[in-house]
Write a protein that holds these residues in place. Sequence first.
Motif, PDB file in Angstrom:
ATOM      1  N   LYS A   6      11.618   6.312   7.500  1.00 12.23           N
ATOM      2  CA  LYS A   6      11.828   5.462   6.327  1.00 12.23           C
ATOM      3  C   LYS A   6      11.233   4.078   6.545  1.00 12.23           C
ATOM      4  CE  LYS A   6      15.910   7.763   4.587  1.00 12.23           C
ATOM      5  NZ  LYS A   6      17.336   7.672   4.264  1.00 12.23           N
ATOM      6  N   ILE A   7      11.361   3.557   7.751  1.00  8.38           N
ATOM      7  CA  ILE A   7      10.786   2.252   8.054  1.00  8.38           C
ATOM      8  C   ILE A   7       9.269   2.317   7.991  1.00  8.38           C
ATOM      9  CG2 ILE A   7      10.480   0.548   9.892  1.00  8.38           C
ATOM     10  CD1 ILE A   7      13.374   1.030  10.670  1.00  8.38           C
ATOM     11  N   LYS A   8       8.694   3.415   8.492  1.00  5.44           N
ATOM     12  CA  LYS A   8       7.248   3.566   8.458  1.00  5.44           C
ATOM     13  C   LYS A   8       6.736   3.671   7.020  1.00  5.44           C
ATOM     14  CE  LYS A   8       3.583   5.949  10.813  1.00  5.44           C
ATOM     15  NZ  LYS A   8       3.236   6.837  11.892  1.00  5.44           N
ATOM     16  N   GLU A   9       7.491   4.310   6.144  1.00  7.01           N
ATOM     17  CA  GLU A   9       7.102   4.409   4.745  1.00  7.01           C
ATOM     18  C   GLU A   9       7.243   3.066   4.024  1.00  7.01           C
ATOM     19  OE1 GLU A   9       9.461   7.471   2.992  1.00  7.01           O
ATOM     20  OE2 GLU A   9       8.452   9.076   4.084  1.00  7.01           O
ATOM     21  N   ALA A  10       8.199   2.252   4.433  1.00  9.55           N
ATOM     22  CA  ALA A  10       8.435   0.964   3.788  1.00  9.55           C
ATOM     23  C   ALA A  10       7.531  -0.137   4.323  1.00  9.55           C
ATOM     24  CB  ALA A  10       9.893   0.557   3.960  1.00  9.55           C
ATOM     25  N   LEU A  11       6.811   0.107   5.403  1.00  8.44           N
ATOM     26  CA  LEU A  11       5.994  -0.924   6.037  1.00  8.44           C
ATOM     27  C   LEU A  11       4.936  -1.540   5.115  1.00  8.44           C
ATOM     28  CD1 LEU A  11       6.165  -2.181   8.781  1.00  8.44           C
ATOM     29  CD2 LEU A  11       4.438  -0.596   9.590  1.00  8.44           C
ATOM     30  N   PRO A  12       4.218  -0.766   4.290  1.00  8.76           N
ATOM     31  CA  PRO A  12       3.268  -1.419   3.374  1.00  8.76           C
ATOM     32  C   PRO A  12       3.939  -2.364   2.380  1.00  8.76           C
ATOM     33  CG  PRO A  12       2.779   0.908   3.515  1.00  8.76           C
ATOM     34  CD  PRO A  12       4.065   0.689   4.239  1.00  8.76           C
ATOM     35  N   TYR A  13       5.114  -2.017   1.910  1.00 11.02           N
ATOM     36  CA  TYR A  13       5.826  -2.876   0.970  1.00 11.02           C
ATOM     37  C   TYR A  13       6.320  -4.146   1.655  1.00 11.02           C
ATOM     38  CZ  TYR A  13       5.666   1.309  -1.854  1.00 11.02           C
ATOM     39  OH  TYR A  13       5.233   2.398  -2.546  1.00 11.02           O
ATOM     40  N   ILE A  14       6.775  -4.003   2.882  1.00 12.12           N
ATOM     41  CA  ILE A  14       7.209  -5.171   3.648  1.00 12.12           C
ATOM     42  C   ILE A  14       6.026  -6.101   3.901  1.00 12.12           C
ATOM     43  CG2 ILE A  14       8.108  -5.918   5.885  1.00 12.12           C
ATOM     44  CD1 ILE A  14       9.761  -3.286   5.896  1.00 12.12           C
ATOM     45  N   GLY A  15       4.880  -5.529   4.237  1.00 13.09           N
ATOM     46  CA  GLY A  15       3.682  -6.336   4.450  1.00 13.09           C
ATOM     47  C   GLY A  15       3.247  -7.050   3.191  1.00 13.09           C
ATOM     48  N   MET A  16       3.312  -6.356   2.050  1.00 10.70           N
ATOM     49  CA  MET A  16       2.922  -6.957   0.778  1.00 10.70           C
ATOM     50  C   MET A  16       3.868  -8.099   0.406  1.00 10.70           C
ATOM     51  SD  MET A  16       2.044  -4.978  -2.771  1.00 10.70           S
ATOM     52  CE  MET A  16       3.573  -4.100  -2.745  1.00 10.70           C
ATOM     53  N   ALA A  22       4.111 -15.730   2.238  1.00 10.82           N
ATOM     54  CA  ALA A  22       3.207 -16.637   2.947  1.00 10.82           C
ATOM     55  C   ALA A  22       2.329 -17.405   1.969  1.00 10.82           C
ATOM     56  CB  ALA A  22       2.351 -15.850   3.939  1.00 10.82           C
ATOM     57  N   GLN A  23       1.867 -16.740   0.920  1.00 14.14           N
ATOM     58  CA  GLN A  23       1.024 -17.403  -0.067  1.00 14.14           C
ATOM     59  C   GLN A  23       1.796 -18.478  -0.820  1.00 14.14           C
ATOM     60  OE1 GLN A  23      -0.620 -14.789  -3.023  1.00 14.14           O
ATOM     61  NE2 GLN A  23      -2.198 -16.242  -3.593  1.00 14.14           N
ATOM     62  N   VAL A  24       3.018 -18.177  -1.211  1.00  9.41           N
ATOM     63  CA  VAL A  24       3.842 -19.170  -1.897  1.00  9.41           C
ATOM     64  C   VAL A  24       4.153 -20.326  -0.956  1.00  9.41           C
ATOM     65  CG1 VAL A  24       6.119 -19.575  -2.921  1.00  9.41           C
ATOM     66  CG2 VAL A  24       4.801 -17.569  -3.580  1.00  9.41           C
ATOM     67  N   GLY A  25       4.435 -20.008   0.305  1.00  8.29           N
ATOM     68  CA  GLY A  25       4.700 -21.067   1.279  1.00  8.29           C
ATOM     69  C   GLY A  25       3.500 -21.969   1.471  1.00  8.29           C
TER      70      GLY A  25
END
Length: 109
Positions: A6-16, A22-25
């Motif tokens: 489940k963590i591996k599947e969620a990794l792209p969403y976490i990265g996005m 980071a962009q807002v910061g």
Amino acid sequence: MGMAMKIKEALPYIGMASTQFAQVGLMIVGKKAMSAGMTNFTFVFYSNTLAYFILIPSFLFYRSTRPPINFKLISGFFLLGVLGYVSYSHLSIVSSVKYYSFFVLIVHC
């Protein structure tokens, strides 16, 4: 094993999501810096230098897994160069940031 999958599947969403944070910061820090008197060119220089120092370890640690240089790779670099030139508009966005409020910056991103 189910939790790791489940963590591996969620990794792209976490990265996005982390990229958006980071962009807002960066926009908020840029707004504060330009309100304090930093010039647009200095801010772009510092942000590109920071990106360089963040990305250089990947070049050093993964140098054995690089693909061979061929025409497709060189044409990809050329395309990235052209897009980089077009993204010079980043400077125009940064120059207009000083006229925005923090709320507009957060909603824009």
